[in-house]
Design a protein around this motif. Structure first.
Motif, short mmCIF file in Angstrom:
data_model
loop_
_atom_site.label_atom_id
_atom_site.label_comp_id
_atom_site.label_asym_id
_atom_site.label_seq_id
_atom_site.Cartn_x
_atom_site.Cartn_y
_atom_site.Cartn_z
N ALA A 149 92.61 14.71 1.95
CA ALA A 149 93.95 15.12 2.38
C ALA A 149 93.93 16.55 2.92
O ALA A 149 94.61 16.85 3.91
N TRP A 150 93.16 17.42 2.29
CA TRP A 150 93.05 18.81 2.76
C TRP A 150 92.40 18.86 4.14
O TRP A 150 92.85 19.60 5.02
N ILE A 151 91.37 18.05 4.34
CA ILE A 151 90.69 18.01 5.64
C ILE A 151 91.66 17.53 6.73
O ILE A 151 91.72 18.10 7.82
N ARG A 152 92.44 16.49 6.42
CA ARG A 152 93.42 16.00 7.40
C ARG A 152 94.46 17.07 7.71
O ARG A 152 94.88 17.24 8.86
N HIS A 153 94.89 17.80 6.66
CA HIS A 153 95.86 18.87 6.87
C HIS A 153 95.29 19.94 7.80
O HIS A 153 95.98 20.42 8.72
N GLU A 154 94.03 20.31 7.59
CA GLU A 154 93.40 21.32 8.44
C GLU A 154 93.26 20.83 9.87
O GLU A 154 93.44 21.59 10.83
N ARG A 155 92.94 19.56 10.03
CA ARG A 155 92.82 19.01 11.38
C ARG A 155 94.17 19.02 12.10
O ARG A 155 94.24 19.33 13.30
N ARG A 156 95.23 18.68 11.38
CA ARG A 156 96.55 18.71 12.00
C ARG A 156 96.95 20.14 12.36
O ARG A 156 97.59 20.38 13.39
N ARG A 157 96.56 21.10 11.51
CA ARG A 157 96.86 22.50 11.81
C ARG A 157 96.11 22.95 13.06
O ARG A 157 96.68 23.60 13.95
N LEU A 158 94.83 22.62 13.13
CA LEU A 158 94.03 23.01 14.29
C LEU A 158 94.54 22.34 15.56
O LEU A 158 94.44 22.92 16.66
N ALA A 159 95.07 21.13 15.42
CA ALA A 159 95.56 20.40 16.59
C ALA A 159 96.74 21.10 17.25
O ALA A 159 97.10 20.76 18.38
N LEU A 160 97.34 22.06 16.56
CA LEU A 160 98.45 22.83 17.13
C LEU A 160 98.02 24.23 17.56
O LEU A 160 98.84 25.01 18.04
N ASP A 161 96.74 24.54 17.37
CA ASP A 161 96.23 25.87 17.69
C ASP A 161 95.77 25.91 19.15
O ASP A 161 94.85 25.18 19.53
N PRO A 162 96.38 26.75 19.99
CA PRO A 162 96.05 26.75 21.42
C PRO A 162 94.57 27.01 21.71
O PRO A 162 93.97 26.34 22.55
N GLN A 163 93.98 27.98 21.02
CA GLN A 163 92.57 28.30 21.28
C GLN A 163 91.66 27.15 20.91
O GLN A 163 90.70 26.84 21.63
N PHE A 164 91.96 26.50 19.79
CA PHE A 164 91.15 25.35 19.38
C PHE A 164 91.25 24.23 20.40
O PHE A 164 90.25 23.62 20.79
N LEU A 165 92.46 23.95 20.86
CA LEU A 165 92.65 22.88 21.84
C LEU A 165 91.96 23.21 23.16
O LEU A 165 91.34 22.34 23.78
N GLN A 166 92.05 24.45 23.59
CA GLN A 166 91.41 24.84 24.85
C GLN A 166 89.91 24.62 24.81
O GLN A 166 89.30 24.24 25.81
N LYS A 167 89.31 24.84 23.65
CA LYS A 167 87.85 24.72 23.53
C LYS A 167 87.39 23.31 23.20
O LYS A 167 86.24 22.95 23.49
N ASN A 168 88.26 22.50 22.59
CA ASN A 168 87.80 21.23 22.04
C ASN A 168 88.47 19.98 22.58
O ASN A 168 88.01 18.87 22.29
N PHE A 169 89.54 20.13 23.35
CA PHE A 169 90.18 18.93 23.90
C PHE A 169 89.20 18.18 24.79
O PHE A 169 88.50 18.77 25.61
N ALA A 170 89.15 16.86 24.61
CA ALA A 170 88.26 15.96 25.37
C ALA A 170 86.79 16.17 25.06
O ALA A 170 85.93 15.72 25.80
N LYS A 171 86.51 16.79 23.94
CA LYS A 171 85.11 17.00 23.54
C LYS A 171 84.55 15.79 22.80
O LYS A 171 83.35 15.51 22.87
N ARG A 172 85.43 15.08 22.08
CA ARG A 172 85.00 13.88 21.34
C ARG A 172 86.10 12.83 21.44
O ARG A 172 87.27 13.12 21.16
N ILE A 173 85.71 11.63 21.82
CA ILE A 173 86.63 10.51 22.00
C ILE A 173 86.22 9.39 21.05
O ILE A 173 85.03 9.12 20.87
N VAL A 183 92.08 7.32 10.82
CA VAL A 183 92.64 7.92 9.62
C VAL A 183 92.07 9.32 9.39
O VAL A 183 92.80 10.25 9.03
N GLN A 184 90.78 9.48 9.60
CA GLN A 184 90.17 10.79 9.41
C GLN A 184 90.70 11.81 10.41
O GLN A 184 90.73 13.01 10.13
N THR A 185 91.13 11.34 11.57
CA THR A 185 91.60 12.26 12.61
C THR A 185 93.06 12.63 12.44
O THR A 185 93.43 13.81 12.53
N VAL A 186 93.93 11.64 12.21
CA VAL A 186 95.38 11.92 12.21
C VAL A 186 96.07 11.56 10.90
O VAL A 186 97.27 11.78 10.76
N GLY A 187 95.34 10.99 9.94
CA GLY A 187 95.98 10.62 8.69
C GLY A 187 96.36 9.15 8.65
O GLY A 187 96.00 8.37 9.53
#
Length: 242
Positions: A15-39, A152-156
């Motif tokens: 649950a903590w890992i999913r929470h951190e992933r959701r938090r990072l998914a709203l972080d502009p710098q994280f998205l800029q570097k990682n969007f479309a990196k893994r599908i 589930v691991q990605t978005v809960g």
């Protein structure tokens, strides 16, 4: 759930890992570097029952793991799983092509791809075109405890307001589950529309986060994601019918 050998409750950690992933998914710098990196291309049951069918409906989903954005999806039954995965991939390709003038992000390499084969498919060697279009490629064999786990691991455990039922995707008990815990018993058109509404509900805040991160602008489009999805669709279309 029982604690593991180290006394840590695994469900709490997950649950903590999913929470951190959701938090990072709203972080502009994280998205800029990682969007479309893994599908990922995954398949999961959901507690919707199509009228006249006692089994749970399933959805195939193509998803970006950095943002959790659903690029493409297709709703139906487990018997049509292979077709659902193919259609979801083609929808994802069309979505990316439509968004191409506005999608721009820092990662310009080939994406990683993680996909699970549809039921009754044995392990298969990927074609050269799919290998060439992906930085790394993992093709997982079907199994009761394999389907839906990447989602589930990605978005809960939910998409929109719909809970996921990944372990029931191939379970021999899914008919009993469908009778006792179904969310809705709908005709095919209503059931599909219900799913689509919740998929849109899921995507809305993600698209807003991508816009705030400056990823929906007209310069420097990345063609590698399109190449990956095109190669994936060709691969899925080439799988033999069962």
């Amino acid at each position: 759930m029982q604690p593991n050998d180290k006394g840590i409750d695994r469900s709490v950690v997950e649950a903590w890992i999913r929470h951190e992933r959701r938090r990072l998914a709203l972080d502009p710098q994280f998205l800029q570097k990682n969007f479309a990196k893994r599908i990922i291309l995954d398949l999961t049951a959901i507690p919707i029952v199509i009228e006249g069918d006692e089994e749970l409906a399933v959805v195939a989903i193509v998803m970006d793991t950095a943002s959790g954005l659903i690029l493409g999806d297709c709703f139906g039954t487990i018997d049509d799983a292979a077709e659902l995965q193919l259609v979801a991939t083609r929808i994802a390709l069309a979505f990316v092509e439509d968004m191409r003038p506005g999608l721009s992000y820092d990662y310009t390499g080939y994406p990683d791809l993680d996909l699970i084969l549809p039921p009754s498919r044995d392990a298969i060697n990927p074609p050269a075109s799919l290998l060439a279009a992906s930085r790394s490629l993992e093709i997982r064999a079907p199994g009761t405890y394999a389907y839906g786990q990447q989602i589930v691991q990605t978005v809960g455990p939910k998409i929109g307001r719909i809970p996921l039922a990944p372990r029931k995707t191939l379970s021999v008990q899914r008919e009993k589950f469908a009778r006792s815990r179904k969310v809705a018993d709908l005709d095919p058109i209503e059931a599909s529309a219900f799913w689509q509404r919740e998929a849109l509900r899921h995507n809305e805040p993600i698209l807003l986060a991508l816009e705030k991160a400056g990823l929906l602008r007209a310069d420097r489009p990345n063609e590698n994601l399109e190449a990956l999805l095109f190669a994936l669709a060709e691969f899925l279309a080439s799988l033999p019918d069962i």
